[in-house]
Design a protein around this motif. Structure first.
Motif, PDB file in Angstrom:
ATOM      1  N   ALA A 157       0.848  -1.186   0.000  1.00 53.68           N
ATOM      2  CA  ALA A 157       0.000   0.000   0.000  1.00 53.68           C
ATOM      3  C   ALA A 157       0.883   1.235   0.000  1.00 53.68           C
ATOM      4  O   ALA A 157       1.900   1.289   0.701  1.00 53.68           O
ATOM      5  CB  ALA A 157      -0.934   0.018   1.209  1.00 53.68           C
ATOM      6  N   ASP A 158       0.514   2.203  -0.785  1.00 48.51           N
ATOM      7  CA  ASP A 158       1.286   3.446  -0.869  1.00 48.51           C
ATOM      8  C   ASP A 158       0.325   4.589  -1.153  1.00 48.51           C
ATOM      9  O   ASP A 158      -0.483   4.513  -2.095  1.00 48.51           O
ATOM     10  CB  ASP A 158       2.336   3.359  -1.970  1.00 48.51           C
ATOM     11  N   THR A 159       0.379   5.624  -0.346  1.00 48.57           N
ATOM     12  CA  THR A 159      -0.419   6.833  -0.544  1.00 48.57           C
ATOM     13  C   THR A 159       0.523   8.018  -0.603  1.00 48.57           C
ATOM     14  O   THR A 159       1.421   8.137   0.233  1.00 48.57           O
ATOM     15  CB  THR A 159      -1.435   7.027   0.595  1.00 48.57           C
ATOM     16  N   GLN A 160       0.319   8.886  -1.582  1.00 49.42           N
ATOM     17  CA  GLN A 160       1.215  10.024  -1.712  1.00 49.42           C
ATOM     18  C   GLN A 160       0.464  11.286  -2.111  1.00 49.42           C
ATOM     19  O   GLN A 160      -0.604  11.233  -2.731  1.00 49.42           O
ATOM     20  CB  GLN A 160       2.324   9.744  -2.725  1.00 49.42           C
ATOM     21  N   ILE A 161       1.034  12.399  -1.707  1.00 52.50           N
ATOM     22  CA  ILE A 161       0.544  13.721  -2.100  1.00 52.50           C
ATOM     23  C   ILE A 161       1.641  14.383  -2.921  1.00 52.50           C
ATOM     24  O   ILE A 161       2.811  14.351  -2.533  1.00 52.50           O
ATOM     25  CB  ILE A 161       0.205  14.581  -0.873  1.00 52.50           C
ATOM     26  N   SER A 162       1.273  14.967  -4.048  1.00 55.35           N
ATOM     27  CA  SER A 162       2.277  15.552  -4.925  1.00 55.35           C
ATOM     28  C   SER A 162       1.807  16.893  -5.487  1.00 55.35           C
ATOM     29  O   SER A 162       0.612  17.220  -5.470  1.00 55.35           O
ATOM     30  CB  SER A 162       2.613  14.601  -6.088  1.00 55.35           C
ATOM     31  N   TYR A 163       2.787  17.634  -5.973  1.00 56.82           N
ATOM     32  CA  TYR A 163       2.532  18.899  -6.685  1.00 56.82           C
ATOM     33  C   TYR A 163       3.321  18.858  -7.984  1.00 56.82           C
ATOM     34  O   TYR A 163       4.469  18.393  -8.006  1.00 56.82           O
ATOM     35  CB  TYR A 163       2.983  20.105  -5.864  1.00 56.82           C
ATOM     36  N   ARG A 164       2.698  19.311  -9.050  1.00 58.72           N
ATOM     37  CA  ARG A 164       3.426  19.450 -10.309  1.00 58.72           C
ATOM     38  C   ARG A 164       3.009  20.734 -11.020  1.00 58.72           C
ATOM     39  O   ARG A 164       1.864  21.182 -10.892  1.00 58.72           O
ATOM     40  CB  ARG A 164       3.221  18.235 -11.220  1.00 58.72           C
ATOM     41  N   TYR A 165       3.966  21.295 -11.717  1.00 55.65           N
ATOM     42  CA  TYR A 165       3.741  22.501 -12.505  1.00 55.65           C
ATOM     43  C   TYR A 165       3.845  22.112 -13.970  1.00 55.65           C
ATOM     44  O   TYR A 165       4.855  21.534 -14.402  1.00 55.65           O
ATOM     45  CB  TYR A 165       4.786  23.566 -12.168  1.00 55.65           C
TER      46      TYR A 165
ATOM     47  N   ILE B 119      -3.494  13.715  -5.044  1.00 56.50           N
ATOM     48  CA  ILE B 119      -3.405  12.676  -4.029  1.00 56.50           C
ATOM     49  C   ILE B 119      -3.726  11.349  -4.704  1.00 56.50           C
ATOM     50  O   ILE B 119      -4.681  11.261  -5.493  1.00 56.50           O
ATOM     51  CB  ILE B 119      -4.350  12.932  -2.831  1.00 56.50           C
ATOM     52  N   SER B 120      -2.903  10.348  -4.465  1.00 54.79           N
ATOM     53  CA  SER B 120      -3.108   9.056  -5.109  1.00 54.79           C
ATOM     54  C   SER B 120      -2.816   7.933  -4.126  1.00 54.79           C
ATOM     55  O   SER B 120      -2.047   8.094  -3.173  1.00 54.79           O
ATOM     56  CB  SER B 120      -2.234   8.915  -6.360  1.00 54.79           C
ATOM     57  N   HIS B 121      -3.449   6.795  -4.386  1.00 52.96           N
ATOM     58  CA  HIS B 121      -3.279   5.621  -3.523  1.00 52.96           C
ATOM     59  C   HIS B 121      -3.240   4.378  -4.396  1.00 52.96           C
ATOM     60  O   HIS B 121      -4.050   4.223  -5.323  1.00 52.96           O
ATOM     61  CB  HIS B 121      -4.429   5.508  -2.527  1.00 52.96           C
ATOM     62  N   ALA B 122      -2.300   3.496  -4.104  1.00 55.44           N
ATOM     63  CA  ALA B 122      -2.202   2.212  -4.788  1.00 55.44           C
ATOM     64  C   ALA B 122      -2.025   1.119  -3.746  1.00 55.44           C
ATOM     65  O   ALA B 122      -1.308   1.304  -2.755  1.00 55.44           O
ATOM     66  CB  ALA B 122      -1.037   2.204  -5.772  1.00 55.44           C
ATOM     67  N   ASP B 123      -2.680  -0.025  -3.964  1.00 58.65           N
ATOM     68  CA  ASP B 123      -2.490  -1.146  -3.048  1.00 58.65           C
ATOM     69  C   ASP B 123      -2.671  -2.452  -3.801  1.00 58.65           C
ATOM     70  O   ASP B 123      -3.233  -2.504  -4.893  1.00 58.65           O
ATOM     71  CB  ASP B 123      -3.448  -1.061  -1.850  1.00 58.65           C
ATOM     72  N   ALA B 124      -2.147  -3.511  -3.187  1.00 60.49           N
ATOM     73  CA  ALA B 124      -2.326  -4.868  -3.698  1.00 60.49           C
ATOM     74  C   ALA B 124      -2.802  -5.742  -2.548  1.00 60.49           C
ATOM     75  O   ALA B 124      -2.310  -5.620  -1.426  1.00 60.49           O
ATOM     76  CB  ALA B 124      -1.015  -5.406  -4.262  1.00 60.49           C
ATOM     77  N   TRP B 125      -3.787  -6.605  -2.816  1.00 58.94           N
ATOM     78  CA  TRP B 125      -4.272  -7.544  -1.828  1.00 58.94           C
ATOM     79  C   TRP B 125      -4.252  -8.941  -2.435  1.00 58.94           C
ATOM     80  O   TRP B 125      -3.702  -9.143  -3.512  1.00 58.94           O
ATOM     81  CB  TRP B 125      -5.656  -7.146  -1.321  1.00 58.94           C
TER      82      TRP B 125
ATOM     83  N   TYR C 283      -6.182 -10.863  -3.984  1.00 59.02           N
ATOM     84  CA  TYR C 283      -6.822 -11.192  -5.249  1.00 59.02           C
ATOM     85  C   TYR C 283      -6.709 -10.113  -6.316  1.00 59.02           C
ATOM     86  O   TYR C 283      -7.269 -10.270  -7.400  1.00 59.02           O
ATOM     87  CB  TYR C 283      -8.303 -11.517  -5.006  1.00 59.02           C
ATOM     88  N   GLY C 284      -6.015  -9.024  -6.029  1.00 60.74           N
ATOM     89  CA  GLY C 284      -5.921  -7.999  -7.057  1.00 60.74           C
ATOM     90  C   GLY C 284      -5.292  -6.716  -6.560  1.00 60.74           C
ATOM     91  O   GLY C 284      -4.563  -6.693  -5.569  1.00 60.74           O
ATOM     92  N   THR C 285      -5.605  -5.637  -7.256  1.00 61.47           N
ATOM     93  CA  THR C 285      -5.015  -4.333  -6.962  1.00 61.47           C
ATOM     94  C   THR C 285      -6.079  -3.246  -7.040  1.00 61.47           C
ATOM     95  O   THR C 285      -7.138  -3.410  -7.655  1.00 61.47           O
ATOM     96  CB  THR C 285      -3.898  -3.987  -7.963  1.00 61.47           C
ATOM     97  N   ASN C 286      -5.779  -2.105  -6.414  1.00 61.03           N
ATOM     98  CA  ASN C 286      -6.615  -0.905  -6.496  1.00 61.03           C
ATOM     99  C   ASN C 286      -5.715   0.298  -6.741  1.00 61.03           C
ATOM    100  O   ASN C 286      -4.613   0.383  -6.192  1.00 61.03           O
ATOM    101  CB  ASN C 286      -7.395  -0.683  -5.193  1.00 61.03           C
ATOM    102  N   PHE C 287      -6.204   1.228  -7.535  1.00 57.08           N
ATOM    103  CA  PHE C 287      -5.483   2.477  -7.753  1.00 57.08           C
ATOM    104  C   PHE C 287      -6.494   3.607  -7.852  1.00 57.08           C
ATOM    105  O   PHE C 287      -7.477   3.518  -8.599  1.00 57.08           O
ATOM    106  CB  PHE C 287      -4.652   2.432  -9.028  1.00 57.08           C
ATOM    107  N   PHE C 288      -6.257   4.678  -7.087  1.00 58.26           N
ATOM    108  CA  PHE C 288      -7.114   5.866  -7.120  1.00 58.26           C
ATOM    109  C   PHE C 288      -6.240   7.097  -7.182  1.00 58.26           C
ATOM    110  O   PHE C 288      -5.211   7.177  -6.496  1.00 58.26           O
ATOM    111  CB  PHE C 288      -8.006   5.936  -5.875  1.00 58.26           C
ATOM    112  N   THR C 289      -6.636   8.060  -7.992  1.00 60.51           N
ATOM    113  CA  THR C 289      -5.904   9.327  -8.067  1.00 60.51           C
ATOM    114  C   THR C 289      -6.883  10.478  -8.257  1.00 60.51           C
ATOM    115  O   THR C 289      -7.908  10.331  -8.942  1.00 60.51           O
ATOM    116  CB  THR C 289      -4.866   9.300  -9.207  1.00 60.51           C
ATOM    117  N   LEU C 290      -6.578  11.609  -7.638  1.00 62.02           N
ATOM    118  CA  LEU C 290      -7.397  12.813  -7.761  1.00 62.02           C
ATOM    119  C   LEU C 290      -6.491  14.004  -8.019  1.00 62.02           C
ATOM    120  O   LEU C 290      -5.592  14.290  -7.223  1.00 62.02           O
ATOM    121  CB  LEU C 290      -8.210  13.048  -6.486  1.00 62.02           C
ATOM    122  N   ASP C 291      -6.711  14.683  -9.141  1.00 69.66           N
ATOM    123  CA  ASP C 291      -6.003  15.907  -9.492  1.00 69.66           C
ATOM    124  C   ASP C 291      -6.896  17.115  -9.234  1.00 69.66           C
ATOM    125  O   ASP C 291      -8.085  17.102  -9.597  1.00 69.66           O
ATOM    126  CB  ASP C 291      -5.630  15.924 -10.980  1.00 69.66           C
ATOM    127  N   ILE C 292      -6.334  18.151  -8.639  1.00 68.15           N
ATOM    128  CA  ILE C 292      -6.972  19.470  -8.577  1.00 68.15           C
ATOM    129  C   ILE C 292      -6.094  20.393  -9.416  1.00 68.15           C
ATOM    130  O   ILE C 292      -4.941  20.651  -9.061  1.00 68.15           O
ATOM    131  CB  ILE C 292      -7.089  19.999  -7.139  1.00 68.15           C
TER     132      ILE C 292
END
Length: 333
Positions: A45-53, A83-89, A91-100
Motif C-alpha cells: 500500500a502506498d499513498t502520496q501527495i504531490s505537486y506538479r507545474y 493525491i493518489s493511492h495504490a495497493d495490492a491484496w 486477489y488484485g489491486t486498487n489504484f485511485f488518483t485525484l487531481d486538482i
C-alpha cells in the motif's frame, strides 16, 4: 502475548511456593507455541501527495485570433495538486488518483456566463479550476483460480479482470462534466525489473458541452475500445535511485455524442485520442537520507493528440498539447 506471559509466570511461581514438584527440563523442552501473526490484508500500500507545474498546457477552443485572420492555440500554465493511492491484496489491486488543476488566467473560469456568451469568459482575470478523479481495479485470474494457468513464462506474469471509472468537473465556459466507465482485461508482462501492464477495455463516456443550448448540452458517446499502458522501470545502470514511470492511453473514435442531426454542425465526430505522460523520477529520500519511498522529485513530458477527441481545424485550435512538467511527491503512508 503480554497477558499470557504474566499468567504463565504467576502459575510457575505458585507451583514453586506450594512445594509442588515440577519437571523444569520437560517444560523447557515443550515451550509454549508462539501466537500466529495475522497476515496484513494489503500486501502493498502506498499513498502520496504531490505537486506538479505544467507548462504550455492547451485546451480545445482556447485560441488567439492573429492579425492575418488565422487562429493559433493559446498556451497557459497549470498548478496541480494530486493525491493518489495504490495497493495490492490477495486477489488484485486498487489504484485511485485525484487531481486538482488550476489554470492560468489565459484559460479563465466562465460558468457564470449565459449560453452564447462564448467570448466573455476570455476577458476574466483568473483561471478555471478542474477536479479529475480516476479509479482502476484488477482481479487476478491466477489468484482467483489458485493456479498459474494465466502465466506464460518470459511473456505474461498474470491476466486480470480490469475495471474502473473517471469523473471530472471544470468551471470553464465548456463546463466539462465527464463520466466514464471501463471494463476489460489487464495483462501484466514478465519484465526483468519494474512492471509493464497493458489494459484492453470497453469504454463508455458521458459528458457536457456548455456551448450547446439545452437540452443538447448533455452528451453520450459510443462504446469503443480503449487501451492503457502503465510502466515503471528502475534505471539501475545510472547508479542513482532513478526510474522511468508513465502511461499511454488510446481511445478510439467515440462518435459525436449527440442524438439530433441538427446538432452535427457543432459536434463533429471525435477523433482517435492519444495521451502520453513520461516522468523521470528521483528517489530523493533514498539518495540523501537512505530512506526510500519517502520523497520523490520528477520532471516529465506530456503529449496529448486530439485532446478530448477533438480534431484540429483552421478555426478550432488547442487540440495537440506538448508540455513539460516538474514536481515533487511525499509518500505519507
Amino acid at each position: 502475548m503480554f497477558a499470557r506471559g504474566l499468567a504463565a509466570a504467576a502459575l510457575s511461581l505458585g507451583m514453586i511456593a506450594s512445594g509442588i514438584a515440577a519437571d523444569l527440563d520437560a517444560l523447557k523442552k515443550k515451550p509454549e507455541a508462539p501466537a500466529v501473526k495475522e497476515a496484513p490484508f494489503f500486501l502493498f500500500a502506498d499513498t502520496q501527495i504531490s505537486y506538479r507545474y505544467q507548462m504550455d498546457a492547451l485546451s480545445p477552443g482556447v485560441q488567439i485570433l492573429q492579425p492575418n485572420g488565422t487562429f493559433r492555440s493559446r498556451e497557459f500554465p497549470k498548478n496541480i495538486i494530486n493525491i493518489s493511492h495504490a495497493d495490492a491484496w490477495a486477489y488484485g489491486t486498487n489504484f485511485f488518483t485525484l487531481d486538482i488543476l488550476k489554470s492560468g488566467s489565459q484559460a479563465p473560469a466562465g460558468t457564470t456566463n449565459p449560453p452564447g456568451s462564448i467570448a466573455a469568459p476570455f476577458f476574466a482575470d483568473y483561471g478555471n479550476t478542474e477536479a479529475y478523479g480516476l479509479y482502476r481495479g484488477t482481479l487476478s485470474f491466477n489468484a482467483l483460480t489458485n493456479t498459474k494457468a494465466f502465466t506464460y513464462a518470459g511473456i505474461i506474469k498474470d491476466v486480470s479482470l480490469s475495471f474502473g471509472f473517471d469523473a471530472n468537473s471544470q468551471n470553464d465556459a465548456f463546463g466539462s462534466k465527464k463520466r466514464d466507465v471501463v471494463g476489460g482485461l489487464n495483462f501484466a508482462f514478465d519484465v526483468p525489473a519494474g512492471f509493464l501492464n497493458l489494459a484492453v477495455h470497453a469504454y463508455k463516456e458521458w459528458n457536457r458541452n456548455g456551448f450547446n443550448l439545452q437540452p443538447d448540452r448533455d452528451q453520450s458517446f459510443d462504446v469503443v475500445p480503449e487501451f492503457e499502458v502503465v510502466y515503471n522501470f528502475p534505471l539501475t545502470f545510472t547508479g542513482l535511485p532513478l526510474s522511468l514511470a508513465g502511461f499511454n492511453n488510446i481511445v478510439l473514435p467515440k462518435g459525436r455524442g449527440v442524438q439530433y442531426a441538427g446538432d452535427f454542425l457543432f459536434n463533429p465526430p471525435r477523433q482517435l485520442e492519444f495521451l502520453s505522460r513520461t516522468n523521470l523520477v528521483l528517489d530523493l529520500g533514498k539518495l540523501i537520507y537512505d530512506q526510500p519511498n519517502r520523497v520523490d522529485v520528477f520532471i516529465g513530458f506530456q503529449y496529448w493528440l486530439n485532446k478530448f477527441g477533438n480534431g484540429e481545424t483552421a478555426t478550432f485550435k488547442g487540440t495537440e498539447e506538448k508540455s513539460f512538467l516538474a514536481g515533487f511527491a511525499f509518500h505519507i503512508f
